[in-house]
Design a protein around this motif. Sequence first.
Motif, mmCIF file in Angstrom:
data_model
loop_
_atom_site.group_PDB
_atom_site.id
_atom_site.type_symbol
_atom_site.label_atom_id
_atom_site.label_comp_id
_atom_site.label_asym_id
_atom_site.label_seq_id
_atom_site.Cartn_x
_atom_site.Cartn_y
_atom_site.Cartn_z
ATOM 1 N N GLY A 33 7.697 -29.544 -2.918
ATOM 2 C CA GLY A 33 7.135 -28.261 -2.902
ATOM 3 C C GLY A 33 7.894 -27.143 -2.854
ATOM 4 O O GLY A 33 7.398 -25.995 -3.357
ATOM 5 N N ILE A 34 8.991 -27.325 -2.181
ATOM 6 C CA ILE A 34 9.777 -26.193 -2.032
ATOM 7 C C ILE A 34 10.104 -25.615 -3.638
ATOM 8 O O ILE A 34 10.361 -24.588 -3.913
ATOM 9 C CB ILE A 34 11.275 -26.334 -1.578
ATOM 10 N N LEU A 35 10.650 -26.684 -4.511
ATOM 11 C CA LEU A 35 10.940 -26.528 -5.965
ATOM 12 C C LEU A 35 9.474 -25.711 -6.690
ATOM 13 O O LEU A 35 10.036 -24.865 -7.330
ATOM 14 C CB LEU A 35 11.313 -27.744 -6.640
ATOM 15 N N LEU A 36 8.611 -26.206 -6.285
ATOM 16 C CA LEU A 36 7.504 -25.792 -6.826
ATOM 17 C C LEU A 36 7.014 -24.191 -6.557
ATOM 18 O O LEU A 36 6.517 -23.535 -7.293
ATOM 19 C CB LEU A 36 6.215 -26.480 -6.901
ATOM 20 N N ALA A 37 7.360 -24.086 -5.314
ATOM 21 C CA ALA A 37 7.043 -22.661 -4.730
ATOM 22 C C ALA A 37 8.203 -21.719 -5.312
ATOM 23 O O ALA A 37 7.665 -20.681 -5.807
ATOM 24 C CB ALA A 37 7.362 -22.553 -3.220
ATOM 25 N N GLY A 38 9.239 -22.245 -5.491
ATOM 26 C CA GLY A 38 10.188 -21.095 -6.404
ATOM 27 C C GLY A 38 9.895 -20.772 -7.798
ATOM 28 O O GLY A 38 9.685 -19.783 -8.012
ATOM 29 N N VAL A 39 9.488 -21.977 -8.454
ATOM 30 C CA VAL A 39 9.129 -21.741 -9.720
ATOM 31 C C VAL A 39 7.884 -20.945 -10.008
ATOM 32 O O VAL A 39 7.667 -19.829 -10.751
ATOM 33 C CB VAL A 39 9.029 -23.057 -10.535
ATOM 34 N N SER A 40 6.997 -21.231 -8.949
ATOM 35 C CA SER A 40 5.613 -20.388 -9.095
ATOM 36 C C SER A 40 5.812 -19.023 -8.805
ATOM 37 O O SER A 40 4.863 -18.161 -9.281
ATOM 38 C CB SER A 40 4.735 -21.081 -7.890
ATOM 39 N N ALA A 41 6.672 -18.757 -7.879
ATOM 40 C CA ALA A 41 6.947 -17.385 -7.705
ATOM 41 C C ALA A 41 7.299 -16.436 -8.790
ATOM 42 O O ALA A 41 6.796 -15.397 -9.241
ATOM 43 C CB ALA A 41 7.912 -16.959 -6.406
ATOM 44 N N VAL A 42 8.316 -17.073 -9.689
ATOM 45 C CA VAL A 42 8.774 -16.534 -10.933
ATOM 46 C C VAL A 42 7.506 -16.465 -11.965
ATOM 47 O O VAL A 42 7.419 -15.507 -12.633
ATOM 48 C CB VAL A 42 9.901 -17.231 -11.424
ATOM 49 N N LEU A 43 6.739 -17.530 -12.048
ATOM 50 C CA LEU A 43 5.609 -17.451 -12.861
ATOM 51 C C LEU A 43 4.610 -16.578 -12.641
ATOM 52 O O LEU A 43 3.845 -16.111 -13.428
ATOM 53 C CB LEU A 43 5.048 -19.026 -12.915
ATOM 54 N N ALA A 44 4.373 -16.203 -11.401
ATOM 55 C CA ALA A 44 3.284 -15.356 -10.854
ATOM 56 C C ALA A 44 3.759 -14.041 -11.520
ATOM 57 O O ALA A 44 2.721 -13.237 -11.876
ATOM 58 C CB ALA A 44 3.363 -15.319 -9.440
#
Length: 339
Positions: A31-42
Motif C-alpha cells: 500500500g505504501i508503494l502504491l500510494a507513492g506511485v499514485s501520488a505521482v500519477l495523479a
Amino acid sequence: MTTTPPTKPEAEAGTPTRGRRRRRGTAWSGGILLAGVSAVLAFRLADSDGPTPVPQLLAFLPWLLLPTATALLLTVLARWRTGMVWGVAALGLLAWYMEPYGNTDAPKGRAVAELRVMTSNVEYGRETAGLLRAVREERPDLLFVEECDHACSATLREELPRAAYPYRASVDAYGPEGSVLLSRVPLKRAPRIDATLGMPAAVADVKGHPVRVQLAHPMPPMPRQVGLWREELGKLREYAAAGEGRSTIIAGDFNATQDHAAFRSILDAGRLRDAARLDGSSRAPSWPTAMPSPLGAQIDHVLATPDFSARDARFLEIGDTDHRTLVVTLTLHRPEKES
C-alpha cells in the motif's frame, strides 16, 4: 485448584496468527508503494508537474513500473483484493502514459532540403574534444552546443574550419551559461530568449526558405528552482507559439521529458513534433550517461514543425559529459503552392 489450558482454537481466536501478521505487514508495504506511485500519477493525470519531488520523479516515469509491479506482487501475497485492483489500475495508467506523446503524420508537399541536426551538452565545456570528433564524423548542418564556456567556444572556432561552419550565433559566458549555435547554412541573427543559461536564436536560410532556429537550455528542476524551470520552459513555449506556422527548429537540453506538462505545452503551442519520437526513439535515454541504457531519461530533444520529417535519430556517447549527443536528419517539405 487446577486450571485447564485453552484449547488450540481458543488460542487462535484470542491472538492473530503469525501468518496473518505477516500478510498484514506485506499489505502495508504494498500500500505504501502504491500510494507513492499514485501520488505521482495523479499529477500526470491532472496535466501538472506539481512541486518537488514530483517533477524529478516524472522525469523517470517509466521506471515507476518497477515499484508498481513490486507492490502488486505484495498485494497478491497478502491476498488483499483492493490492493490488487489498485495495483492493476496503476500499472495500466503507467502503460498508457508510456505511449509517445504527439502525432506522427507525414508532412505534406515535396522534400526540398535535408538538414543534419546535432545537439550536445558538453558539461561545462569539458568534453569539447569528444564533440569535435562527433562533428567531424557526423558532419551536421546545424550544431547546438550547451554549456560551452569561453574555452569551448574558442576551441570550436579554432578546430572547425570557417569554410565548413561560416555562420555562428552564441552566448559567450563562463561555465554552463555559455552556448553556441554553428551552421553550414546562412544564419540571420534573431532576438534570443532571456534566461539564466544562454539560449541563442537565429533564422536559417534553407534553400530560400526561412527557418526559425532556437537553442534550448532552461534551468533544471532542482528542488528550490522548480518555479524558475517552469518559467523558462514557459518562455520556450511562448517562442514556439509565436511561430504561427512558420518553419521552426528548437533543439538542446530541455531538462524535461514528454512526461512533464511544461514540455508538452511547448509541443502543443507550436504544433511541434519531437524528432526522436518521429523516428521511433521517444524513450531512448540521453541523461545521465552514468546510468546504463535503457535507464535514464530523454531530456535532450530536437523539435520541429510539421513541415519536417525525421530519420536516423541516434544518441551518441562522446566521452566525459553527463549527456548523450543527439543527431538526427530533418527533411523540409514544402506544399506545391510554395514550391
